[in-house]
Each structure stands twice: as C-alpha cells, then as structure tokens.
Design a protein around this motif. Sequence first.
Motif, mmCIF file in Angstrom:
data_model
loop_
_atom_site.group_PDB
_atom_site.id
_atom_site.type_symbol
_atom_site.label_atom_id
_atom_site.label_comp_id
_atom_site.label_asym_id
_atom_site.label_seq_id
_atom_site.Cartn_x
_atom_site.Cartn_y
_atom_site.Cartn_z
ATOM 1 N N VAL A 73 0.841 -1.202 0.000
ATOM 2 C CA VAL A 73 0.000 0.000 0.000
ATOM 3 C C VAL A 73 0.881 1.259 0.000
ATOM 4 N N ASP A 74 1.904 1.247 0.875
ATOM 5 C CA ASP A 74 2.731 2.443 1.043
ATOM 6 C C ASP A 74 3.508 2.787 -0.229
ATOM 7 N N THR A 75 3.848 1.773 -1.020
ATOM 8 C CA THR A 75 4.675 2.035 -2.204
ATOM 9 C C THR A 75 3.837 2.162 -3.482
ATOM 10 N N LEU A 253 2.793 22.818 11.093
ATOM 11 C CA LEU A 253 2.327 21.797 12.047
ATOM 12 C C LEU A 253 2.875 20.422 11.686
ATOM 13 N N LEU A 254 2.956 20.139 10.406
ATOM 14 C CA LEU A 254 3.544 18.854 9.985
ATOM 15 C C LEU A 254 4.970 18.730 10.528
ATOM 16 N N LEU A 255 5.736 19.813 10.387
ATOM 17 C CA LEU A 255 7.136 19.743 10.821
ATOM 18 C C LEU A 255 7.252 19.730 12.347
ATOM 19 N N ILE A 256 6.325 20.432 13.014
ATOM 20 C CA ILE A 256 6.357 20.424 14.489
ATOM 21 C C ILE A 256 5.987 19.020 15.007
ATOM 22 N N ASN A 265 8.571 10.222 22.041
ATOM 23 C CA ASN A 265 8.072 8.934 22.525
ATOM 24 C C ASN A 265 9.080 7.801 22.315
ATOM 25 N N SER A 266 9.984 7.970 21.363
ATOM 26 C CA SER A 266 11.049 6.965 21.212
ATOM 27 C C SER A 266 12.058 7.078 22.348
ATOM 28 N N ILE A 267 12.297 8.310 22.801
ATOM 29 C CA ILE A 267 13.248 8.477 23.915
ATOM 30 C C ILE A 267 12.668 7.816 25.176
ATOM 31 N N ILE A 298 14.691 0.356 18.869
ATOM 32 C CA ILE A 298 13.768 1.133 19.712
ATOM 33 C C ILE A 298 12.647 1.712 18.841
ATOM 34 N N ILE A 299 13.023 2.213 17.670
ATOM 35 C CA ILE A 299 12.019 2.859 16.806
ATOM 36 C C ILE A 299 11.018 1.817 16.287
ATOM 37 N N ARG A 300 11.518 0.613 15.995
ATOM 38 C CA ARG A 300 10.588 -0.463 15.606
ATOM 39 C C ARG A 300 9.676 -0.808 16.772
ATOM 40 N N GLY A 365 8.209 4.420 0.489
ATOM 41 C CA GLY A 365 7.691 5.096 -0.699
ATOM 42 C C GLY A 365 7.941 6.595 -0.642
ATOM 43 N N ILE A 366 7.151 7.348 -1.398
ATOM 44 C CA ILE A 366 7.455 8.772 -1.594
ATOM 45 C C ILE A 366 7.256 9.603 -0.321
ATOM 46 N N HIS A 367 6.495 9.093 0.639
ATOM 47 C CA HIS A 367 6.272 9.857 1.878
ATOM 48 C C HIS A 367 7.184 9.402 3.017
ATOM 49 N N ARG A 368 8.098 8.473 2.735
ATOM 50 C CA ARG A 368 8.966 7.983 3.825
ATOM 51 C C ARG A 368 9.521 9.172 4.612
ATOM 52 N N CYS A 369 9.540 9.009 5.908
ATOM 53 C CA CYS A 369 9.862 10.114 6.809
ATOM 54 C C CYS A 369 11.102 10.913 6.383
ATOM 55 N N VAL A 370 10.921 12.209 6.218
ATOM 56 C CA VAL A 370 12.037 13.101 5.866
ATOM 57 C C VAL A 370 13.078 13.123 6.984
ATOM 58 N N GLY A 371 12.586 13.038 8.232
ATOM 59 C CA GLY A 371 13.485 13.252 9.366
ATOM 60 C C GLY A 371 14.086 11.976 9.937
HETATM 61 C C1 HEM Z 1 6.644 11.484 7.485
HETATM 62 C C2 HEM Z 1 7.517 8.621 11.283
HETATM 63 C C3 HEM Z 1 10.757 11.823 13.021
HETATM 64 C C4 HEM Z 1 9.401 14.934 9.578
HETATM 65 C C5 HEM Z 1 6.618 10.434 8.358
HETATM 66 C C6 HEM Z 1 5.816 9.249 8.171
HETATM 67 C C7 HEM Z 1 6.047 8.459 9.247
HETATM 68 C C8 HEM Z 1 7.015 9.122 10.099
HETATM 69 C C9 HEM Z 1 5.414 7.097 9.532
HETATM 70 C C10 HEM Z 1 4.855 8.946 7.002
HETATM 71 C C11 HEM Z 1 5.447 7.922 6.090
HETATM 72 C C12 HEM Z 1 4.507 7.427 5.019
HETATM 73 O O1 HEM Z 1 3.386 7.913 4.903
HETATM 74 O O2 HEM Z 1 4.934 6.540 4.265
HETATM 75 C C13 HEM Z 1 8.492 9.237 12.067
HETATM 76 C C14 HEM Z 1 9.102 8.629 13.237
HETATM 77 C C15 HEM Z 1 10.022 9.524 13.720
HETATM 78 C C16 HEM Z 1 9.972 10.697 12.865
HETATM 79 C C17 HEM Z 1 8.765 7.244 13.755
HETATM 80 C C18 HEM Z 1 10.935 9.418 14.917
HETATM 81 C C19 HEM Z 1 11.299 8.299 15.493
HETATM 82 C C20 HEM Z 1 10.701 12.937 12.225
HETATM 83 C C21 HEM Z 1 11.533 14.105 12.387
HETATM 84 C C22 HEM Z 1 11.142 14.988 11.426
HETATM 85 C C23 HEM Z 1 10.074 14.363 10.650
HETATM 86 C C24 HEM Z 1 12.643 14.296 13.431
HETATM 87 C C25 HEM Z 1 11.804 16.325 11.206
HETATM 88 C C26 HEM Z 1 11.348 17.429 11.138
HETATM 89 C C27 HEM Z 1 8.537 14.249 8.735
HETATM 90 C C28 HEM Z 1 7.925 14.859 7.552
HETATM 91 C C29 HEM Z 1 7.139 13.859 6.937
HETATM 92 C C30 HEM Z 1 7.283 12.674 7.765
HETATM 93 C C31 HEM Z 1 8.112 16.286 7.081
HETATM 94 C C32 HEM Z 1 6.313 13.963 5.654
HETATM 95 C C33 HEM Z 1 7.069 13.336 4.501
HETATM 96 C C34 HEM Z 1 6.324 13.316 3.185
HETATM 97 O O3 HEM Z 1 5.104 13.356 3.161
HETATM 98 O O4 HEM Z 1 6.998 13.255 2.149
HETATM 99 N N1 HEM Z 1 7.347 10.345 9.528
HETATM 100 N N2 HEM Z 1 9.021 10.479 11.891
HETATM 101 N N3 HEM Z 1 9.839 13.116 11.170
HETATM 102 N N4 HEM Z 1 8.141 12.939 8.814
HETATM 103 FE FE1 HEM Z 1 8.664 11.691 10.291
#
Ligand code: HEM
Length: 421
Positions: A73-75, A253-256, A265-267, A298-300, A365-371
């Motif tokens: 689904v994700d990809t 808000l997305l970035l916050i 919560n991972s810490i 831990i993240i898993r 996939g394309i939304h994989r976490c940026v951070g």
């Molecule tokens: C997207 C998890 C930390 C910024 C995501 C997604 C997940 C995720 C599950 C969506 C992936 C998808 O839909 O396929 C996590 C977890 C984190 C973490 C578990 C920490 C353990 C961070 C940090 C930032 C961040 C530190 C930095 C600012 C973002 C952004 C998106 C995103 C901007 C949207 C990406 C997109 O739509 O292309 N994250 N995240 N995340 N994450 Fe994280």
Amino acid sequence: MSESLGADRDKPIADAYAIPLEKIDVSNPELFRANAIWPYFERLRREDPVHYCKESEYGSFWSVTKYKDIMHVDTNHGIYSSEATLGGVALRNQEEGFFLPMFIMMDPPKHDAQRKVVSPIVAPGNLAKLESTIRERAGKILDSLPINETFDWVDRVSIELTTQMLATLFDFPWEERRKLTRWSDVATAGTAFGDEEAEKARRNELRDCAAYFTELWNQRVNATEPGNDLITMLAQGEATKNMGPMEYLGNILLLIVGGNDTTRNSITGGLLALNENPVQYKKLRDNPALVESMVPEIIRWQTPLSHMRRTALQDTELGGKQIKKGDKVVMWYVSGNRDEEAIENANSFIIDRKHPRQHLSFGFGIHRCVGNRLAEMQLRVVWEEILKRWPDKPIEVVGEPTRVFSNLIKGYSSMPVRIPG
Ligand code: HEM
C-alpha cells in the motif's frame, strides 16, 4: 468481561479472541491507552490480515496488518492516495471548515516539489553540524537531573530534548520554545466528537500558532543572507513561497508534530523497553557500541505513529479482498512491525539484531519520513551521553507510564524514573 468496542476511556476491554472477527475495531484508542492492542493485531494477522471494520467512530475502514501488505500500500501511491481532500493520512478525516493542507497529505507532483524545499535540513553536512549542538544540549539536560529521587522522564528529558531540537530547526525564539510543545499537543489532540467548545478553543490556539509563525516568516522572507532554518526554507522555496496562510500553518504543524511527538516517545519508549528487558540493558552497558543497532530497534519496538491511512483511487485487490474506490485503507505499522513472518523474533526487543532497520516505523515510498536520519541521530546521541554518565547503573522506571489515549500517536504522557546514586 463485557465488550468494549466504543472509544470510551477506562471501559473494560474484551478478550480479543472471544469476540466475532467482524466486530473487531482496532481504532478504539482505549486499546492503545491500556496497552491491550497486541492480541487484537495478533488475531487479525493470523485470521484476517486485511480486515474490514464496518462501523467505527471513524466510519468503515480496512485494516492492513501484515508487513508485506503494508509495504504494498505504502509504495503504490498511484492507487492509494494521501490527499487531504479525500480525508488525508489519519483514520479521522481532515476537518471540514478548518482545512490544513500540508505536503504529507498531498499526492505528486505538488508533494514532491514541497518535500524538496525542506529536505536540505537533513543533508549529511547539516546533520553533522546539528549533532554537536544536540550533544551539548543533551549533556546539559542529563547533568541537571536529580539523583536518588523520582522524577518524570517524559517532561525532564524527552520533551525538553525534542523541543530544543525543534527550536534549533526552526531557529525559534529560545525562551519561548515550550510554545512548540504546546502547539504540537494541540495539533494532535483529538477533541471528543461533537465537543464544539473544545474544538473552538483548539482552533483558536492554532490561530495563535499561525500568527506567531507568520511574524517569523515576515522577518525572514526577504533576508539577503538566508539562514538554514525551516522557516526561511519555506518562505524562500520556489514551491512554497506563494503558499496561503492555511497551507503555511499546515506545513509548520507537519514539521512540528513530525519532529516532536515521534522522537519524544522513542526516547521514553527506549528506556521503558530496556527496563522491561534487563538482559538487553546489561548487554548495552557492557558494550555501548550497541547503541548503533539499538536505536532502530527502539524505533521499531515503539512505532511512534501506529498507523497511516490512505484512500483508494480505484477498485483494487489487496490480500484477496476487494477494495472499492473511495475506501479508507489503514496501514497499521504497529502491527506490521510485530509480524513474525517478516521479522525474526518480531515480538522480542533485541538490541543487536542483524537487520535492525527492517521496520515500518518511518513508512516507505514517496512519503517515507524526511526526518528519519535526524531522529536516529538524536536518539543515538542521547544514549551515548546517558551511558557515559551512568555506565554501570541502569536508570530505573519506578512506576507505570501513562500512555496516550490515541490510535495514531503511540506514546506516553509521563513515566516516573529514578537514577540510583
Ligand atoms: C513522514 C515517522 C521523526 C518529519 C513520516 C511518516 C512516518 C514518520 C510514519 C509517514 C510515512 C509514510 O506515509 O509513508 C516518524 C518517526 C520519527 C519521525 C517514527 C521518529 C522516530 C521525524 C523528524 C522529522 C520528521 C525528526 C523532522 C522534522 C517528517 C515529515 C514527513 C514525515 C516532514 C512527511 C514526509 C512526506 O510526506 O513526504 N514520519 N518520523 N519526522 N516525517 Fe517523520
């Protein structure tokens, strides 16, 4: 035990194996708050991996519970959309009348262009620079902790550290950084359905957030020597400089939230997992180099975001089930991460796994976490600094943590701990 299929807090929870399969509703936040979700997902993975829930607080939805189906689904973003106008990426639809566009809830091409604007924040060079700042700040926080005294790990360590990191990423006024924590909590707080007063108060707080960040945008939009912070990137980025106020608020808000609750919560979850698995904690103290593989574990184990949701753009088949155009499809990362068919000993916390990064917590996939690399680096630094200070004595969790009442944010609002003297 009586059945609890609604979303009521503290209601007795039904035995996952005693209720009819079609009655199972894993969206009930009480299952997460009470840490009672595991047998529900175990049963779904075994008996009905792509499960249809006809009625819930969120309407009908499909639950995808196995690793390989979640990956599928994700990809496949061409079939499974993230678009806000279709409902977005959480079980609960985007709110009508207070619509917040953000790039996690967009499909290509707009998603790709906006994502590119903020990606440099996690370029390797920038990460290296951030690491020394984070190490120094983590050290200060740890050095200020009381010894031989019970305190709340969530407030004193997890929140403080992630808030400091966020303030750094936004170049946010330092003394006011707890505003970020507050706005993150407000953004993710699900007010009860129909509670209009609470919803109004929530929107007012988010408007304050918008006003504050607009001020910062105005200060930076024309800067001739632009800073390397997220606000400047958004204000000056080709794909984002003409955003409207709601889209700016949405992306802020997305970035916050993205950078805050998840890492926080991972810490907390890491310290809890080590306390629940003392053999692993001992292994770590004997060999601190294991921090490297422990962090992804831990993240898993924590899976800070339990799910992401998509909407089907066409009729399709998944795991032998017929998904209809417009159906809500929920990827339960929290379940896929415990799928024994995909991950060896998935239900054990093992800090020296062979393939620790094989998990779904960051999506694919394309939304994989940026951070993702930033989050890993931050956790690694925290643990390196903890082990430097307390190499022989484990930090003890001395009471039950309080878990968050949410089916999306999997985390803790408090956890009492004690550092032995
Ligand atoms: C997207 C998890 C930390 C910024 C995501 C997604 C997940 C995720 C599950 C969506 C992936 C998808 O839909 O396929 C996590 C977890 C984190 C973490 C578990 C920490 C353990 C961070 C940090 C930032 C961040 C530190 C930095 C600012 C973002 C952004 C998106 C995103 C901007 C949207 C990406 C997109 O739509 O292309 N994250 N995240 N995340 N994450 Fe994280």
